[in-house]
Design an enzyme around this catalytic site. Structure first.
Site, mmCIF file in Angstrom:
data_model
loop_
_atom_site.group_PDB
_atom_site.id
_atom_site.type_symbol
_atom_site.label_atom_id
_atom_site.label_comp_id
_atom_site.label_asym_id
_atom_site.label_seq_id
_atom_site.Cartn_x
_atom_site.Cartn_y
_atom_site.Cartn_z
ATOM 1 N N VAL A 195 0.821 -1.211 0.000
ATOM 2 C CA VAL A 195 0.000 0.000 0.000
ATOM 3 C C VAL A 195 0.856 1.263 0.000
ATOM 4 C CG1 VAL A 195 -1.899 -1.163 1.142
ATOM 5 C CG2 VAL A 195 -0.205 0.021 2.525
ATOM 6 N N GLU A 196 0.211 2.384 -0.300
ATOM 7 C CA GLU A 196 0.863 3.694 -0.437
ATOM 8 C C GLU A 196 2.011 3.653 -1.442
ATOM 9 O OE1 GLU A 196 1.913 5.710 3.149
ATOM 10 O OE2 GLU A 196 -0.046 5.439 4.062
ATOM 11 N N GLY A 197 1.836 2.904 -2.494
ATOM 12 C CA GLY A 197 2.869 2.753 -3.510
ATOM 13 C C GLY A 197 3.628 1.462 -3.302
#
Length: 817
Positions: A503-505
């Site tokens: 997540v978040e990249g």
């Protein structure tokens, strides 16, 4: 003649090492040539005249621009790759801070130690010791993840009532307005007890409606939503990721079209007819809190084909807030993240009409969504997942150190076996790195910085270290951690590793594209200036930047060579003793990194951004220099405790070695092989110098984790430890203390058995026999009995009925000793 040549070489090295200005180089060069002409060295006067002409070209700005930088500027404008709007906004997002110093080739360590150490206010400390501690006591992670599949209602209510959802919201809106440091500490503590609860608290305080509203919302939006978000009357989520656009947020397929329509506001029940708004369609996935959200933050591409808002048809990425009760909004279904039960799921809508007033910031912020997101991302990205990673490291250090001391094989604590000792050292060392890296970033955040490059470093490197730490912890626990159940305190954390990695990249893209991709432009002292000058067609600014850049490259080449030959011994350091060399070595690698970066950009030009393996290795160098310096900063902020030296030294030595290996990999794969050959002899003239931490240092860390003490307490601060022997985590401290107290008596019993003084067939029988024969006292008998009972509680695993439905908590009652 040989002496003259030697003097010239020394002078060149000295001027480069000292970063002498151009005028000093000019004077030294002219003086040396004049000596060669008039001092009997046989140089012709033409040499001095030629040198004077060259000096004039370099030092007289109009001449330099006309004959040198002007033509280069023309070429530079043609070869500089164009940046898309999303790339420009990403590059411009946030601020540069300590990362720029690391890119300078000569970081200012006084500046580093001048940054304020992060501290909690009295109110924040009370919240950590009070409501946060109480919340942790209410969390039963096994029950949440395997039975309820959600937080119990009373836990949700406690979170809402005590302001956990409003940590970033200002007090005037009903929030608690805590510092970023407090926010991270609170999330860390909750995460050591239960990941589901930590994520549920973390997400509303990270990138999402609350943060976006405070920065960009209209006054009406702030006044309505922020008090409701602070008190948990509204549960927010933010929908950015879609099945077709994950890390590439610029490829969002979800779209809205400006048009006229009618809608009923679900908040008031009021009907609005024929108003200007947006007809919106979306399909989002992996959205945390979406299944239970009452307000949906939405990122989408906005188009205005009828030119209702103006001349522009493709307006760009836009962010809006939509009540989830609004007609057409679909939520409620869930994804099933591994090892956790936090609410996460899809949301969809087709031709949903919303008014322009629901755009965050109002219609003036239409098309500004990507800038808004990337500006805020640098804050949340440095807090949420890094804090979860720190929690995993601290928790693994606490439980694994105790377990490795209590658990025995062949009559010896398993932590004393060298293989386990090695893994314990990694657990402690990586935890120190993770905690230090985040603490320095939080210091910057709380002083007003938004370090976007550092936030990417934290996201990638902390979650990767979390993976390593939990893998080692699982290996040491062995069968204890393999069988799921209430007694297994590692299983859920191990299963959730992919969540933090993804997540978040995604981590792969964060490492290969973002860290260095942003850092090379934002943090380099000249590159962004040159690019902006090219885009603005500003020849004068380009002349200043390019001239400085040439000197920067030349100086770093000389400094790298000199420091490589001398082992950095000539460098200064802000401290004395053993630690001084660490600062000197960091300066050496900083200069080498700056030189390697410039040579990569010079030799590959715009194609560098597509050579992700090269970029990733350069990003690794920058990241490890940051980790090394943050570890030194943390040690100083803690008062330089002697007991923490093994942790500090391991953290710095490992980071220096990793930076060196990344540079080596860069040189081995640089496409321009002659340049790579030259760089290798400049950067590593005497070969690779930095080794991994020695075994003896690792053993000190292992012993530190297995022994109660101040250093262990500092490393594992914020781990929630129940004061209850019946708790799988709470029993560890009791068992550790009891085991240490019983060690001498257990040794006495083993010796007596070996000498034939004890004949009983099992351990309990030999213990009773030793008491009866007077070989141990009644007090010793009781100490050993208690230690063995607690050890059994530590090593036991859970079992269930045949259908894995009913868990039996009375294992000890039905298994004979």
């Amino acid at each position: 003649m040989a002496l003259t040549i030697l003097i010239v070489i020394v002078a060149i090295l000295a001027l480069g090492y000292l970063r002498a200005p151009l005028i000093a180089w000019t004077i030294a060069a002219l003086a040396g040539i004049a000596y060669g002409v008039y001092g009997g060295c046989g140089l012709h006067l033409g040499w001095l005249i030629g040198a004077g002409v060259i000096a004039a070209i370099f030092n007289i700005v109009p001449l330099r621009r006309a004959l040198l930088t002007g033509p280069i500027f023309g070429i530079f404008k043609k070869i500089t790759p164009a940046m898309s709007q999303t790339e420009q906004e990403a590059i411009n997002a946030g601020t540069v801070w300590w990362d720029a110093e690391l890119f300078s080739g000569k970081p200012d360590f006084k500046k580093l130690h001048g940054y304020n150490a992060p501290k909690l206010s009295a109110e924040e400390q009370a919240f950590l010791d009070g409501p946060t501690e109480q919340l942790c006591s209410m969390i039963d992670d096994w029950k949440i993840t395997h039975e309820l599949k959600d937080l119990p209602p009373e836990v949700w209510q406690f979170i809402k009532d005590n302001g956990f959802l409003g940590m970033i919201i200002k007090k005037k809106y009903g929030g608690v307005e805590f510092s970023n440091y407090a926010h991270a500490r609170i999330v860390t503590k909750i995460a050591t007890r239960g990941g589901t609860a930590a994520v549920s608290v973390m997400v509303p305080n990270s990138l999402g409606p609350g943060e976006l509203l405070q920065h960009y919302g209209t006054e009406a939006q702030k006044d309505y939503y922020l008090p409701r978000l602070a008190k948990g009357l509204d549960i927010p989520c933010f929908a950015l990721t879609s099945p077709y656009a994950g890390s590439d947020a610029g490829a969002i397929p979800d779209f809205g079209v400006v048009t006229r329509g009618s809608y009923t506001d679900p908040r008031t029940g009021q009907r609005h007819e024929n108003v200007v708004g947006i007809r919106l369609s979306w399909e989002k996935r992996w959205i945390t809190l979406a299944p239970i959200a009452t307000v949906l933050g939405m990122a989408f591409k906005l188009y205005d084909p009828e030119h209702i808002l103006g001349d522009k048809e493709d307006i760009g990425i836009t962010c809006a807030l939509i009540p989830t009760e609004h007609e057409g909004v679909q939520i409620g279904r869930r994804h099933a993240p591994p090892g956790s039960a936090f609410m996460n799921g899809p949301t969809m809508g087709k031709d949903v009409f919303i008014p322009l007033e629901w755009i965050i910031g109002g219609k003036d912020y239409a098309g500004q969504g990507w800038r808004m997101l990337v500006e805020c991302l640098s804050v949340g990205r440095a807090i949420s997942l890094p804090a979860m990673s720190v929690a995993s490291g601290k928790f693994a250090s606490f439980v694994t150190g105790a377990y490795a001391r209590v658990r025995e094989q062949f009559g010896l604590s398993i932590g004393k076996f060298e293989g386990v000792d090695e893994a314990l050292a990694r657990i402690g060392g990586y935890t120190y790195q993770m905690d230090s890296a985040q603490r320095l970033a939080l210091s910057g955040l709380d002083s007003g910085e938004k370090p976007s490059v550092i936030s990417a470093i934290l996201k990638y490197h902390n979650t990767e270290r979390m993976r390593k730490v939990l893998n080692d912890a699982m290996d040491i626990h062995g069968g204890k951690a393999v069988v799921l159940g209430p007694r297994n305190y590692l299983g859920n954390a191990y299963q959730t590793i992919p969540v933090g990695i993804t997540v978040e990249g995604a981590n792969i893209l964060t490492r290969s594209m973002i860290i260095y991709g942003q850092g090379a432009i934002r943090c380099h002292p000249f590159v962004l200036r040159e690019m902006k000058a090219a885009m603005a067609n500003n020849g004068a600014e380009f002349d200043k930047a390019f001239s400085g850049h040439i000197g920067f490259v030349f100086d770093n080449a000389i400094r790298s060579f000199v420091m490589g030959v001398t082992g950095s011994k000539l460098n200064s350091a802000p401290v004395g003793g053993d630690l001084a060399q660490y600062y000197k070595d960091i300066e050496r690698l900083s200069a080498a990194f700056a030189l390697a970066s410039d040579m990569a950009m010079f030799s590959m030009g715009g194609s560098l951004k597509f050579r992700e393996k090269i970029s990733a290795r350069l990003g690794d160098v920058l990241s490890n220099l940051y980790i090394a310096t943050s570890s030194l900063k943390r040690f100083a902020d803690d008062g330089s405790p002697k007991d923490d030296l093994p942790l500090l030294k391991w953290a710095v030595l490992q980071a220096l070695h990793d930076a060196q290996e990344a540079l080596t990999g860069f040189l081995a794969n640089l496409p321009n092989r002659p340049l790579a050959f030259v760089l290798k002899w400049i950067i590593f003239p005497l070969g690779r110098h930095f080794t991994t931490p020695r075994d003896r240092l690792g053993t000190k860390i292992a012993r530190l984790l297995m022994q109660p003490g101040a250093a262990r307490d500092r490393l594992t601060r914020d781990v929630y430890v129940p004061k209850n022997e019946a708790d799988a985590v709470g029993v560890l401290n009791y068992a550790l203390s009891a085991h240490i107290e019983a060690e001498s008596t257990e040794g006495k019993l083993r010796r007596a058995q070996r000498d034939g003084k004890l004949k009983a067939l099992n351990a309990q029988g030999r213990l009773d026999e030793a008491l009866a024969s007077g070989q141990i006292t009644q007090a010793e008998h009781e100490i050993v009995t208690r230690a063995r009972r607690l050890k059994r509680e530590v090593i036991m695993v859970d079992d269930f009925d045949k259908m894995l439905d009913q868990h039996d908590t009375e294992i000890s009652a039905r298994i004979p000793v």
